[in-house]
Scaffold this motif. Structure first.
Motif, mmCIF file in Angstrom:
data_model
loop_
_atom_site.group_PDB
_atom_site.id
_atom_site.type_symbol
_atom_site.label_atom_id
_atom_site.label_comp_id
_atom_site.label_asym_id
_atom_site.label_seq_id
_atom_site.Cartn_x
_atom_site.Cartn_y
_atom_site.Cartn_z
ATOM 1 N N ALA A 72 0.826 -1.205 0.000
ATOM 2 C CA ALA A 72 0.000 0.000 0.000
ATOM 3 C C ALA A 72 0.861 1.256 0.000
ATOM 4 C CB ALA A 72 -0.930 -0.006 1.210
ATOM 5 N N GLN A 73 1.961 1.248 0.745
ATOM 6 C CA GLN A 73 2.836 2.414 0.773
ATOM 7 C C GLN A 73 3.504 2.636 -0.577
ATOM 8 O OE1 GLN A 73 3.480 4.695 3.725
ATOM 9 N NE2 GLN A 73 3.608 5.591 1.699
ATOM 10 N N LYS A 131 -2.438 7.131 1.934
ATOM 11 C CA LYS A 131 -2.510 5.753 2.424
ATOM 12 C C LYS A 131 -3.471 5.639 3.599
ATOM 13 C CE LYS A 131 0.312 2.217 4.662
ATOM 14 N NZ LYS A 131 1.613 1.952 5.308
ATOM 15 N N ALA A 132 -3.419 6.598 4.529
ATOM 16 C CA ALA A 132 -4.315 6.572 5.683
ATOM 17 C C ALA A 132 -5.767 6.770 5.259
ATOM 18 C CB ALA A 132 -3.906 7.650 6.681
ATOM 19 N N ALA A 133 -5.998 7.686 4.312
ATOM 20 C CA ALA A 133 -7.364 7.943 3.854
ATOM 21 C C ALA A 133 -7.943 6.727 3.150
ATOM 22 C CB ALA A 133 -7.373 9.151 2.914
ATOM 23 N N VAL A 134 -7.155 6.104 2.287
ATOM 24 C CA VAL A 134 -7.623 4.902 1.588
ATOM 25 C C VAL A 134 -7.907 3.784 2.594
ATOM 26 C CG1 VAL A 134 -6.931 3.067 0.001
ATOM 27 C CG2 VAL A 134 -6.527 5.452 -0.599
ATOM 28 N N GLY A 135 -7.054 3.659 3.614
ATOM 29 C CA GLY A 135 -7.302 2.649 4.640
ATOM 30 C C GLY A 135 -8.618 2.862 5.355
ATOM 31 N N ALA A 208 -1.997 -1.303 -6.271
ATOM 32 C CA ALA A 208 -1.186 -1.595 -5.086
ATOM 33 C C ALA A 208 -1.722 -0.845 -3.871
ATOM 34 C CB ALA A 208 0.265 -1.222 -5.343
ATOM 35 N N LEU A 209 -2.095 0.426 -4.053
ATOM 36 C CA LEU A 209 -2.589 1.237 -2.943
ATOM 37 C C LEU A 209 -3.902 0.676 -2.389
ATOM 38 C CD1 LEU A 209 -2.577 3.761 -1.156
ATOM 39 C CD2 LEU A 209 -3.602 5.031 -3.059
ATOM 40 N N TRP A 210 -4.860 0.444 -3.270
ATOM 41 C CA TRP A 210 -6.168 -0.024 -2.816
ATOM 42 C C TRP A 210 -6.147 -1.507 -2.447
ATOM 43 C CZ3 TRP A 210 -10.286 3.080 -1.838
ATOM 44 C CH2 TRP A 210 -10.203 4.397 -2.289
#
Length: 313
Positions: A72-73, A131-135, A208-210
């Motif tokens: 994700a990072q 990354k925090a927002a998507v999490g 990768a992020l999502w």
């Protein structure tokens, strides 16, 4: 006093406020442990007699979360990051996250790592925020999807006070209003959105992020599910996953190191709401904490020191 000189003072005050809230939450958690000492002792005994195979599965799921965090990072930036070092940083960040409030430990470790990789401070902060927002979005989406797909999990949400549900749109509206009123926030948000759009133009980075964020949340929930089975609780998997998602979202509102105290209480309460007896819920929470926080703590700090010594941070 200039604006530059006032920044350290503001940051210092903010740190003192966070530390004060942390101490209050930890003191309240300690008081609860003393008041429910018999339940804690019973839960510890039950965990000691847990199924070893399920605990091994939970341990493997916990280890996989570091890889998912690294994926994700990487998805949050367009530059290619060193893979092995990135995974090691996520492992070290997890340990640092249990030392400072509100995720500040993990944020500081990842920020220094991204800057060492050549990113500017602004772009590094934007990547961490994305990354925090998507999490957060992923956790909410997963919770809603499970509630729709499994109507039986509504029994858990029905016990959540309506005031808590009403606070969510109020909090979202407050954030939107603050952004609309403040020109500085609009500029910062505009620059951040520009960086986020660059990432999403690359399909591999967006996946990768999502994908990493989805896998990270599901694997943490999987640790709870495996521990629940290890201690012999016959709870439906969907209810346990929703209980974890609700508890982790509630714990994010209290800035304690690694969710210590806040996540423990929220998860125990959520598991109890699904029908688990008090001692069994406590043993499940202890097992989850043991595998995701306490056991990796010393090795994670050693890796953190090694990365700092090699100038990776």
């Amino acid at each position: 006093m200039s604006a530059t000189e006032s920044l350290p003072i503001t940051a210092g005050r903010r740190l003192y406020v966070q530390l004060g809230i942390t101490l209050v939450v930890l003191a309240a958690a300690g008081g609860m442990l003393v008041a429910h000492r018999a339940t804690l002792d019973s839960g510890t005994d039950r965990l000691a007699a847990a199924d070893g195979e399920w605990l091994v599965l939970a341990c493997l799921a916990a280890m996989a979360t570091w890889v998912c965090a690294a994926v994700a990072q990487q998805g949050a930036v367009t530059e290619r990051l060193p893979r092995r070092r990135l995974v090691a940083v996520q492992f070290a960040a997890g340990a640092a996250n249990h030392l400072l409030p509100a995720g500040a430990g993990a944020t500081a470790v990842n920020l220094r790592f991204l800057k060492r990789c050549g990113l500017s401070t602004r772009r590094s902060a934007t990547a961490l925020a994305a990354k925090a927002a998507v999490g957060g979005i992923v956790r909410c989406a997963l919770g809603v999807a499970l509630l729709v797909a499994s109507p039986g999990t509504v029994g858990l949400s029905a016990r959540v006070p309506h005031r808590v549900i009403l606070l969510l749109p109020v909090a979202a509206g407050t954030v939107v209003l603050a952004v609309a009123v403040s020109g500085r926030l609009r500029r910062v948000l505009g620059r951040a959105l520009t960086d986020v759009r660059k990432v999403h133009r690359c399909r591999a980075r967006a996946c990768a992020l999502w994908g990493g964020s989805v896998a990270f949340a599901l694997l943490h929930a999987g640790v709870v599910v495996a521990v629940v089975h290890a201690v012999g609780l016959g709870l439906p998997t969907s209810r346990v996953v929703v209980a974890y998602l609700v508890a982790s979202g509630a714990a994010a509102l209290l800035p304690t190191p690694g969710g210590l105290g806040s996540l423990d209480a929220a998860l125990a309460l959520a598991l109890t709401a699904t029908g688990a007896p008090g001692p069994a819920a406590v043993s499940a929470v202890l097992g989850y904490r043991l595998l995701t926080g306490w056991l990796p703590m010393v090795p994670g700090l050693l890796v953190l020191a090694l990365l700092a010594r090699r100038s990776a941070l």
